[in-house]
Motif scaffolding. Structure first.
Motif, PDB file in Angstrom:
ATOM      1  N   ASP A  51       0.580   4.049  -2.821  1.00  0.00           N
ATOM      2  CA  ASP A  51       0.242   5.447  -2.529  1.00  0.00           C
ATOM      3  C   ASP A  51       1.257   6.403  -3.148  1.00  0.00           C
ATOM      4  OD1 ASP A  51      -1.991   4.698  -1.133  1.00  0.00           O
ATOM      5  OD2 ASP A  51      -1.084   4.900   0.851  1.00  0.00           O
TER       6      ASP A  51
ATOM      7  N   LYS B  65       0.120   9.203  -5.865  1.00  0.00           N
ATOM      8  CA  LYS B  65       0.351  10.632  -5.634  1.00  0.00           C
ATOM      9  C   LYS B  65       1.233  11.222  -6.730  1.00  0.00           C
ATOM     10  CE  LYS B  65      -0.172  10.425  -0.598  1.00  0.00           C
ATOM     11  NZ  LYS B  65       0.536  10.468   0.709  1.00  0.00           N
TER      12      LYS B  65
ATOM     13  N   LYS C  66       0.826  -1.213   0.000  1.00  0.00           N
ATOM     14  CA  LYS C  66       0.000   0.000   0.000  1.00  0.00           C
ATOM     15  C   LYS C  66       0.858   1.260   0.000  1.00  0.00           C
ATOM     16  CE  LYS C  66      -3.887   2.281   2.275  1.00  0.00           C
ATOM     17  NZ  LYS C  66      -3.272   3.619   2.122  1.00  0.00           N
ATOM     18  N   GLU C  67       1.971   1.243   0.727  1.00  0.00           N
ATOM     19  CA  GLU C  67       2.826   2.431   0.792  1.00  0.00           C
ATOM     20  C   GLU C  67       3.381   2.783  -0.586  1.00  0.00           C
ATOM     21  OE1 GLU C  67       6.668   4.178   3.313  1.00  0.00           O
ATOM     22  OE2 GLU C  67       5.876   2.185   3.754  1.00  0.00           O
TER      23      GLU C  67
END
Length: 220
Positions: free
Chosen positions: A135, A139, A131-132
């Motif tokens: 993300d 972004k 998930k990191e």
């Protein structure tokens, strides 16, 4: 030694990290570390002479970095799985690494279980990102989209009405002579406008210009 064990090469310019990997995989009968090195050159030299199933590599290394090494690995042997394990977490680096053909990206603050999960994903033909990382990519993608939209808007506003008119004819495939005849202007004037349009759109030739206009809906 069982032939079913996956052969791993580790590339990192910190020996402590390599030693840690040896401890982790030493406890798993499915894997064996067959080699290690401190840069991309070491990877390429090793796979030229030895069978390797998986490469675990850092990104920032002296000489050939992880991104460059991954591109070359995939050209030499696309079946080799490449997992990036790095502290680098900026969009540009993550995106370039995955674009170069990496089969997974794991941050060094992750645990051993996540690395093993990444290997399982890669062996199953999937690309692993948590998930990191997801993300970070999302972004960065949104930021790039926003920046590109602003650039296109600026180009659209910078084009004069006459340049937009001529650009429309260029997209339709008109020659300089046809444009000159249609607008009742000289061919040198058309050429000057064409040159200015290419410069403002930051493209080198007519084919690239037409593609740029169509992809970015520049005339609407």
């Amino acid at each position: 030694m069982s032939q079913s064990r996956k052969r791993i090469f580790i590339a990192d310019d910190h020996q402590l990290f390599i030693d840690g990997m040896k401890l982790i995989f030493g406890r798993h009968s499915d894997y064996e570390i067959v080699g290690s090195g401190s840069d991309g050159h070491a990877i390429l030299d090793f796979i030229a002479c030895h069978e390797v199933d998986i490469v675990i590599t850092d990104i920032n290394m002296p000489g050939v970095n992880g991104i460059e090494a991954t591109e070359k690995i995939k050209l030499i042997n696309p079946s080799i799985k490449v997992i990036a394990v790095s502290m680098v977490n900026d969009y540009a680096s993550v995106h370039k690494m995955l674009q170069s053909g990496a089969d997974g990206y794991v941050l060094k603050n992750a645990g051993a279980d996540e690395l093993l999960k990444a290997l399982e994903f890669a062996e199953g033909g999937e690309v692993y990102i948590n998930k990191e990382i997801s993300d970070i990519l999302l972004k960065g993608f949104r930021f790039n989209q926003s920046s590109e939209a602003k650039r296109i808007k600026a180009i659209r506003e910078d084009l004069t009405q006459r340049e937009k008119e001529i650009l429309g004819f260029i997209v339709k495939g008109y020659s300089n002579q046809q444009i000159a005849d249609t607008l009742y202007i000289s061919i040198p004037t058309v050429k000057t406008h064409r040159s200015n349009i290419l410069s403002k759109c930051d493209v080198k030739n007519t084919a690239s210009l037409v593609r740029f206009v169509m992809e970015n809906n520049l005339l609407n």
